[in-house]
Design a protein around this motif. Structure first.
Motif, mmCIF file in Angstrom:
data_model
loop_
_atom_site.group_PDB
_atom_site.id
_atom_site.type_symbol
_atom_site.label_atom_id
_atom_site.label_comp_id
_atom_site.label_asym_id
_atom_site.label_seq_id
_atom_site.Cartn_x
_atom_site.Cartn_y
_atom_site.Cartn_z
ATOM 1 N N ASP A 206 -0.312 -3.791 9.627
ATOM 2 C CA ASP A 206 -0.771 -5.177 9.523
ATOM 3 C C ASP A 206 0.204 -5.874 8.581
ATOM 4 N N PRO A 207 1.076 -6.746 9.087
ATOM 5 C CA PRO A 207 2.071 -7.402 8.230
ATOM 6 C C PRO A 207 1.462 -8.171 7.066
ATOM 7 N N ASP A 208 0.191 -8.588 7.203
ATOM 8 C CA ASP A 208 -0.484 -9.311 6.122
ATOM 9 C C ASP A 208 -1.156 -8.366 5.128
ATOM 10 N N ASP A 209 -1.106 -7.070 5.412
ATOM 11 C CA ASP A 209 -1.783 -6.094 4.544
ATOM 12 C C ASP A 209 -1.008 -4.777 4.553
ATOM 13 N N MET A 210 0.288 -4.862 4.232
ATOM 14 C CA MET A 210 1.133 -3.663 4.301
ATOM 15 C C MET A 210 0.797 -2.659 3.209
ATOM 16 N N ASN A 211 0.132 -3.104 2.155
ATOM 17 C CA ASN A 211 -0.307 -2.188 1.101
ATOM 18 C C ASN A 211 -1.662 -1.555 1.383
ATOM 19 N N VAL A 212 -2.307 -1.967 2.474
ATOM 20 C CA VAL A 212 -3.643 -1.477 2.871
ATOM 21 C C VAL A 212 -4.623 -1.638 1.701
ATOM 22 N N VAL A 213 -4.781 -2.880 1.260
ATOM 23 C CA VAL A 213 -5.681 -3.153 0.134
ATOM 24 C C VAL A 213 -6.757 -4.184 0.471
ATOM 25 N N SER A 214 -6.693 -4.737 1.675
ATOM 26 C CA SER A 214 -7.628 -5.815 2.023
ATOM 27 C C SER A 214 -9.040 -5.312 2.277
ATOM 28 N N GLY A 215 -9.174 -4.029 2.594
ATOM 29 C CA GLY A 215 -10.478 -3.482 2.920
ATOM 30 C C GLY A 215 -10.778 -3.498 4.402
ATOM 31 N N ARG A 216 -9.912 -4.155 5.188
ATOM 32 C CA ARG A 216 -10.142 -4.173 6.641
ATOM 33 C C ARG A 216 -9.936 -2.778 7.245
ATOM 34 N N ARG A 217 -9.058 -1.997 6.611
ATOM 35 C CA ARG A 217 -8.848 -0.614 7.033
ATOM 36 C C ARG A 217 -9.071 0.304 5.831
ATOM 37 N N LYS A 218 -9.696 1.425 6.062
ATOM 38 C CA LYS A 218 -9.886 2.386 4.991
ATOM 39 C C LYS A 218 -8.581 3.135 4.756
ATOM 40 N N TYR A 219 -8.165 3.184 3.487
ATOM 41 C CA TYR A 219 -6.910 3.865 3.177
ATOM 42 C C TYR A 219 -7.102 5.378 3.150
ATOM 43 N N THR A 220 -6.193 6.079 3.795
ATOM 44 C CA THR A 220 -6.022 7.516 3.627
ATOM 45 C C THR A 220 -4.523 7.747 3.545
ATOM 46 N N SER A 221 -4.110 8.899 3.064
ATOM 47 C CA SER A 221 -2.676 9.191 2.989
ATOM 48 C C SER A 221 -2.057 9.196 4.381
ATOM 49 N N LEU A 222 -2.832 9.597 5.392
ATOM 50 C CA LEU A 222 -2.331 9.590 6.764
ATOM 51 C C LEU A 222 -2.091 8.157 7.243
ATOM 52 N N VAL A 223 -3.002 7.254 6.904
ATOM 53 C CA VAL A 223 -2.829 5.843 7.247
ATOM 54 C C VAL A 223 -1.576 5.288 6.559
ATOM 55 N N GLY A 224 -1.400 5.623 5.282
ATOM 56 C CA GLY A 224 -0.242 5.150 4.537
ATOM 57 C C GLY A 224 1.063 5.670 5.107
ATOM 58 N N TYR A 225 1.093 6.967 5.412
ATOM 59 C CA TYR A 225 2.324 7.591 5.904
ATOM 60 C C TYR A 225 2.687 7.101 7.303
ATOM 61 N N SER A 226 1.748 7.196 8.233
ATOM 62 C CA SER A 226 2.049 6.831 9.618
ATOM 63 C C SER A 226 2.368 5.339 9.733
ATOM 64 N N GLY A 227 1.685 4.504 8.951
ATOM 65 C CA GLY A 227 1.967 3.079 8.967
ATOM 66 C C GLY A 227 3.353 2.758 8.438
ATOM 67 N N SER A 228 3.774 3.476 7.390
ATOM 68 C CA SER A 228 5.107 3.238 6.820
ATOM 69 C C SER A 228 6.198 3.639 7.803
ATOM 70 N N LYS A 229 5.961 4.707 8.548
ATOM 71 C CA LYS A 229 6.958 5.149 9.521
ATOM 72 C C LYS A 229 7.042 4.188 10.704
ATOM 73 N N LEU A 230 5.900 3.639 11.124
ATOM 74 C CA LEU A 230 5.921 2.638 12.193
ATOM 75 C C LEU A 230 6.620 1.368 11.718
ATOM 76 N N ALA A 231 6.351 0.970 10.473
ATOM 77 C CA ALA A 231 7.009 -0.212 9.922
ATOM 78 C C ALA A 231 8.522 -0.036 9.926
ATOM 79 N N GLN A 232 8.986 1.173 9.620
ATOM 80 C CA GLN A 232 10.427 1.427 9.621
ATOM 81 C C GLN A 232 11.022 1.270 11.014
ATOM 82 N N VAL A 233 10.324 1.776 12.029
ATOM 83 C CA VAL A 233 10.822 1.634 13.399
ATOM 84 C C VAL A 233 10.854 0.164 13.805
ATOM 85 N N MET A 234 9.780 -0.567 13.504
ATOM 86 C CA MET A 234 9.726 -1.988 13.855
ATOM 87 C C MET A 234 10.839 -2.771 13.166
ATOM 88 N N PHE A 235 11.029 -2.528 11.879
ATOM 89 C CA PHE A 235 12.083 -3.208 11.132
ATOM 90 C C PHE A 235 13.452 -2.860 11.712
#
Length: 374
Positions: A206-235
């Motif tokens: 979520d480009p508006d919540d790249m730190n996963v702090v909004s509460g819309r998604r529950k943070y887990t290390s898997l969410v953090g890791y997989s999201g960061s890798k997808l962000a790298q591909v998109m960038f």
């Protein structure tokens, strides 16, 4: 007027996660790689054969352990000038001494050095780039290898205020890649190689919540890791699209496979035990670095990148663990989200939106972190 109102009401709701079908397909890709990666890569030699590379200068981040360590060593033994960009320069110098000793009598001394780089500090990224660019030397290959997967840990943030997976796996490598564009331009044809992961198939950004702090998604290390890798591909997709064709700078992401590296030290003890019990399915670092070495040296990579660049939806090439060109995840093809990830990333790393164009032209660019000047 009425039609416009109806149209606005039908505006697509903002996507807040992967659909169940995308999620299922993603995990199917992950388990397929885990179960069959050794079979799929059985045609590859180990260690991976390399041609003479005396003409190349390569920067490898995170090269004191795991995949990066093997990548740096093999590139150096093939004759390349290798720069180990690492947090612990003492450990790097000890490795260099050992490698020189082991290489003695086999050829000329290895052309390898260590420079300090801490991806948890964007100031450090700027300092590293300043020091390297000041040499006015060409850079032929940048391998963004360093990564983190703090499985099971609570959410942590860097001193810059960014979630640790997002900073180490995406934001810092993105800043490094952009700031080193002048040197990559001097080394043209050159390459930016991002060591990614098949786990990006189950990631969501979520480009508006790249730190996963909004509460819309529950943070887990898997969410953090997989999201960061997808962000790298998109960038990387947008970076590849924006780079002028005449710069001859290729951009590639890759999966090293499921590899037993120092990432495992961050896993729970029970998971580490399971890793140790299934050595057949898990690659060694020497096996895991083959797709990195292939992406950095294969002569057909630039040609393949050029073909992708002229397509309808330009995306950077994605190299699988068996050193074959494949496609990134379905979500990675989301052009709208990728463009928003690009813009948000540029904002977070403290660069102006036109930084790429100005850096390519050799203009001065101010970064919010450190004091950057080409």
């Amino acid at each position: 007027m009425r039609s416009e109102t109806v149209s606005s009401r039908r505006t697509k709701k903002k996507k807040e996660g992967l659909g169940w079908l995308e999620w299922f397909r993603g995990w199917a890709c992950v388990f397929h790689e885990f179960l069959f990666q050794r079979f799929m890569s059985s045609h590859l030699q180990n260690p991976f054969p390399l041609p003479p590379l005396n003409h190349l200068t390569c920067i490898v981040t995170g090269s004191t352990s795991g995949i990066g360590r093997e990548t740096a060593r093999q590139l150096a033994e093939a004759g390349a000038h290798v720069v180990m960009a690492v947090r612990n320069t003492k450990a790097a110098h000890e490795l260099i001494q050992q490698w020189q000793k082991d290489w003695s009598g086999k050829g000329l001394p290895l052309n390898i050095e260590a420079m300090e780089l801490d991806l948890l500090s964007l100031d450090s990224v700027v300092r590293f780039s300043n020091v390297w660019n000041a040499r006015s030397a060409p850079l032929h290959v940048l391998i963004n290898n360093a990564g983190i997967f703090a499985m099971g840990e609570e959410q942590k943030f860097s001193k810059d205020g960014y979630e640790q997976h997002m900073q180490v796996n995406h934001l810092a490598p993105a800043l490094l890649s952009l700031l080193l564009l002048p040197s990559l331009n001097r080394g043209s044809p050159s390459r930016i190689i991002n060591v990614n992961s098949v786990m990006h198939y189950v990631g969501f950004v979520d480009p508006d919540d790249m730190n996963v702090v909004s509460g819309r998604r529950k943070y887990t290390s898997l969410v953090g890791y997989s999201g960061s890798k997808l962000a790298q591909v998109m960038f990387s997709n947008v970076l590849f699209k924006k780079l002028p064709l005449d710069t001859r700078i290729s951009v590639a992401c890759l999966s090293p496979g499921i590899v037993l590296t120092n990432v495992a030290r961050d896993l729970p003890r029970s998971v580490q035990v399971q890793y140790a019990l299934i050595p057949y399915f898990i690659f060694s670092p020497q096996e895991g670095c083959r797709s990195s070495l292939f992406s950095a040296t294969d002569a057909q990579i630039p040609e393949h990148c050029e073909k992708l660049k002229t397509g309808d939806k330009p995306i950077c090439t994605f190299i699988s663990q068996d050193c074959k060109q494949t496609k990134p995840s379905e979500e990675a093809h989301n052009v709208e989200t990728a463009n928003r990830v690009w813009e948000k990333t540029i904002e977070l790393i403290g660069l102006p939106l036109d930084a790429l164009e100005r850096l390519i032209e050799g203009e001065e660019v101010q970064c919010r972190y450190g004091t950057y000047q080409e």
